[in-house]
Structure formats: structure tokens, C-alpha cells
Design an enzyme around this catalytic site. Structure first.
Site, PDB file in Angstrom:
ATOM      1  N   HIS A  67      42.260  37.875  83.478  1.00 36.50           N
ATOM      2  CA  HIS A  67      43.695  37.570  83.392  1.00 36.50           C
ATOM      3  C   HIS A  67      44.238  37.143  84.752  1.00 36.50           C
ATOM      4  O   HIS A  67      43.652  37.422  85.808  1.00 36.50           O
ATOM      5  CB  HIS A  67      44.473  38.796  82.903  1.00 36.50           C
ATOM      6  CG  HIS A  67      44.753  39.801  83.978  1.00 36.50           C
ATOM      7  ND1 HIS A  67      45.918  39.791  84.708  1.00 36.50           N
ATOM      8  CD2 HIS A  67      44.006  40.830  84.463  1.00 36.50           C
ATOM      9  CE1 HIS A  67      45.877  40.784  85.601  1.00 36.50           C
ATOM     10  NE2 HIS A  67      44.735  41.424  85.460  1.00 36.50           N
ATOM     11  N   CYS A  68      45.397  36.474  84.703  1.00 31.04           N
ATOM     12  CA  CYS A  68      46.156  36.183  85.924  1.00 31.04           C
ATOM     13  C   CYS A  68      47.583  36.666  85.686  1.00 31.04           C
ATOM     14  O   CYS A  68      47.768  37.746  85.118  1.00 31.04           O
ATOM     15  CB  CYS A  68      46.063  34.705  86.296  1.00 31.04           C
ATOM     16  SG  CYS A  68      46.588  33.553  85.007  1.00 31.04           S
ATOM     17  N   THR A  69      48.586  35.926  86.106  1.00 33.98           N
ATOM     18  CA  THR A  69      49.959  36.396  85.929  1.00 33.98           C
ATOM     19  C   THR A  69      50.553  35.939  84.597  1.00 33.98           C
ATOM     20  O   THR A  69      51.055  36.743  83.825  1.00 33.98           O
ATOM     21  CB  THR A  69      50.842  35.935  87.100  1.00 33.98           C
ATOM     22  OG1 THR A  69      50.400  36.607  88.283  1.00 33.98           O
ATOM     23  CG2 THR A  69      52.299  36.282  86.871  1.00 33.98           C
TER      24      THR A  69
END
Length: 358
Positions: free
Chosen positions: A252-254
Site C-alpha cells: 500500500h501507499c497513501t
């Protein structure tokens, strides 16, 4: 306002932190286009989907060369029909995820669920599987997940992810993002930092026009491919997917759309998913994030919203910029996998054996 914009652009935070140009699938001989393969699978389904909404499930299928299809949930037949059809199923007991078994009168069946995992603290948490490849195989569901930030996950969310066997979490964000919004990792899961933009000194200036914003997103996509941080981070993710037989793996990222989008596109392309399917999966973040994105834009003056919208979007030209960079730097996708990410033919074969059915 500049501070607010910088905080809101966390989807590309460290970097800035229809006519589609198609993205080729992996092939040992170079760029390969869908339709050049003959199906070698035992799975007759060319289409099979589950979409959940308000407690009901919309099922759709097409099983080439069959006469009868049954779909089961919790061991009971909930829908049936001919070789192609659709049905709406209601009244099933509550579950973290409702699974359906698609079975035709011959051949191997499919075990599928809705792609979106509904959580209180994340809006773009979804399964990377459930897609058909150019060879007629299918990517398993429940093995690899992609998501936006995990910092707002509730205790109930974390418990659900634990029940879904999330064993490894790869955080693709920058140190600043991780410090400001630390992950809420499910109990027992291994947390791994895989900072895509580590060491990058690029993209530190906010765009002033919509065109500048688009160009910044394209530049960030290219950096994911050829930047040292990107190569190292995505190599970590692929190694983790290959090594973690306990599953499930999450990256995941933001916003779960750019750095995460390239990770997922790379995985699906490596597995042989057609380019139009990979693109559709990538663009789905626009739907899953629509409410959140609209809320951000609604609080900005019109001129600033116009500049900011390209940063919130995913667009075909963004993903295609990544594939263009692969071709420019490596020539073929397989060379990118091998020379950029350290995935050789044997690794790729094992990955396919592990994640594909049929």
C-alpha cells in the site's frame, strides 16, 4: 493553502509527492499482445465476477463450451443457468467476505469474491486477484491485496485483516508519510518498509497549472520504474509475494493508486493479465476514491482544484508512462523484471505456479 495542498498530495507525496496506449504483457520474447495465446487452461470460464452492494451480490459469468453452470455460497447452490448469465443473490449470512464457487458441467471451477474489502478506515483496499490471463488461467483471490493508507484502520478493521490472513504488509510510502500517519498493522503481521521514492530529490515543487500537474504525475510514474528507490522497493514486494507461502501479502501507499498502482500493474502484467484488464484495474481507483477526492476538491477554490485534480486522478497516460519507461530503459518487460527487479525466468515461473489456477 500551500501546506494543505502538500498534505493532501500524499498520494504522490514524496514525488510531489477512449484511446488507450496499450501496456504489453510479459513475454520472454519481448512485448507480447493479448490474443496471441491459445488457451491451455482447464477452466471454461472466460468471464466470472462478483459485485457486492447493500447486502446483495451481483454475479455474472460466461463459460465457453458448457451447457450448465451452478454457483454455490457456503456449500449451497444460490444461482444457476446456462453457459452465460447473471444473477442477484440476497439473504446470505454476514461474513468478512462472501465467497462464491463457480462450477460448470465440466472443467475446473473458480473461487471468487467481491474485489473490494470494505473497511471503516480505508476506501481502496482490494484484492489483486480474480482476473483472467491471456492463457485462460485465473489469478487467485485472497492471496495478494492492495490498499490506500492503513493509519485510520479501526480495531475491527485490523481484526478483519487478521482473519483474512494478512501476514506481510509492505509500506511503499516515504519516511515523512510513515511518521505522520503510522500504519495500523493487523496483529501478527510482518511490517516491511519499501519506500519507492527513497533518496529521490525530484518532484519537490508544487505544480502551478493542470498541465504541470499531469507532467509531474507522469514524471513520478517514470521514477517508480527507473529510480533506485522504486527498483529496490518493488523487488522487495515481489520477493515477499514469492516467499510468503502463508499469505496474504498486502502492499500500500497513501491513496493506493500510484505507487500501489504500479506494483499491482507490474504483478498482473508479469502473470499474463491482458493490458486492457490491467488498465481497468488501475483506473478503478477513480471509482473507489471518488467520494474522498470530491470532498477534497470541494474545499478548494476552482483554480486550485483544477491544478490539484490531476494529482488525485489515475489516468491512462500515467500508467502508460511507466510502461514507456520500461521499454525505454529495458526494451522488454521481462528484462525489466530480471534486470530491474531481479525476477528471472525461474522466479516468474514459480510465481505463476503459485498465483494462477487453471
Amino acid at each position: 493553502m500551500k501546506k494543505a495542498l502538500l498534505a493532501a498530495t500524499a498520494a504522490v507525496a514524496a514525488a510531489l509527492t477512449a484511446s488507450l496506449v496499450v501496456a504489453p504483457a510479459a513475454s520472454a520474447s519481448g512485448w507480447e499482445w493479448p490474443g496471441r495465446h491459445h488457451d491451455r487452461t482447464s477452466i471454461p470460464f472466460t468471464e466470472a465476477t462478483v459485485a457486492a452492494a447493500d447486502g446483495s451480490y451481483a454475479l455474472k459469468w460466461n463459460a465457453k463450451g458448457t451447457k450448465h453452470v451452478e454457483i454455490k455460497a457456503n456449500g449451497k447452490v444460490v444461482a444457476k443457468g446456462g453457459s452465460h448469465g447473471q444473477a442477484t443473490v440476497k439473504g446470505l449470512p454476514a461474513a468478512d467476505r462472501q465467497w462464491f464457487d463457480f462450477e460448470a458441467d465440466h472443467g475446473q471451477g473458480l473461487h471468487l469474491a467481491d474485489r473490494l474489502i470494505r473497511l471503516e478506515g480505508a476506501v481502496n483496499f482490494r484484492d489483486a486477484g480474480g482476473y483472467r490471463t491471456t492463457t485462460g488461467q485465473w489469478v487467485k483471490m485472497g492471496e495478494v491485496y492492495r490498499s490506500d493508507a492503513l493509519g485510520k484502520l479501526t480495531a475491527a478493521d485490523r481484526a478483519k485483516l487478521q482473519r483474512l490472513r494478512v501476514k506481510t504488509v509492505f509500506d511503499l510510502r516515504t519516511q515523512d508519510e510513515r511518521t505522520k500517519d503510522a500504519d495500523q498493522v493487523p496483529d501478527g503481521a510482518r511490517y516491511v518498509v519499501a519506500d519507492v521514492f527513497a533518496g529521490s530529490g525530484s518532484f519537490q515543487t508544487l505544480p502551478k497549472t493542470p498541465d504541470e500537474a499531469v507532467n509531474a504525475m507522469i514524471g513520478a510514474e517514470k521514477a517508480m520504474v527507473s529510480g533506485e528507490g522504486g527498483k529496490k522497493a518493488y523487488a522487495q514486494v515481489f520477493e515477499g509475494i514469492g516467499n510468503d507461502r502463508a499469505r496474504s501479502v498486502l502492499f500500500h501507499c497513501t491513496a493506493g493508486k500510484d505507487r500501489t498502482g504500479w506494483a499491482d500493474a507490474t504483478l498482473l502484467t508479469a502473470l499474463g493479465v491482458p493490458q486492457e484488464t490491467v488498465m481497468a484495474d488501475y483506473l478503478a481507483s477513480n471509482d473507489y476514491r471518488k467520494a474522498a477526492n470530491d470532498a477534497v476538491l470541494a474545499h478548494l477554490p476552482a483554480a486550485q482544484a483544477a491544478v490539484y485534480k490531476p494529482l488525485l486522478d489515475v489516468r491512462p497516460e500515467y500508467l502508460n508512462a511507466g510502461y514507456d519507461e520500461v521499454k525505454a530503459k529495458y526494451g522488454t518487460f521481462d528484462r525489466y523484471l530480471k534486470d530491474g527487479l531481479g525476477i528471472d525466468a525461474r522466479d516468474l515461473r514459480e510465481l505463476k505456479q503459485d498465483l494462477l489456477v487453471g
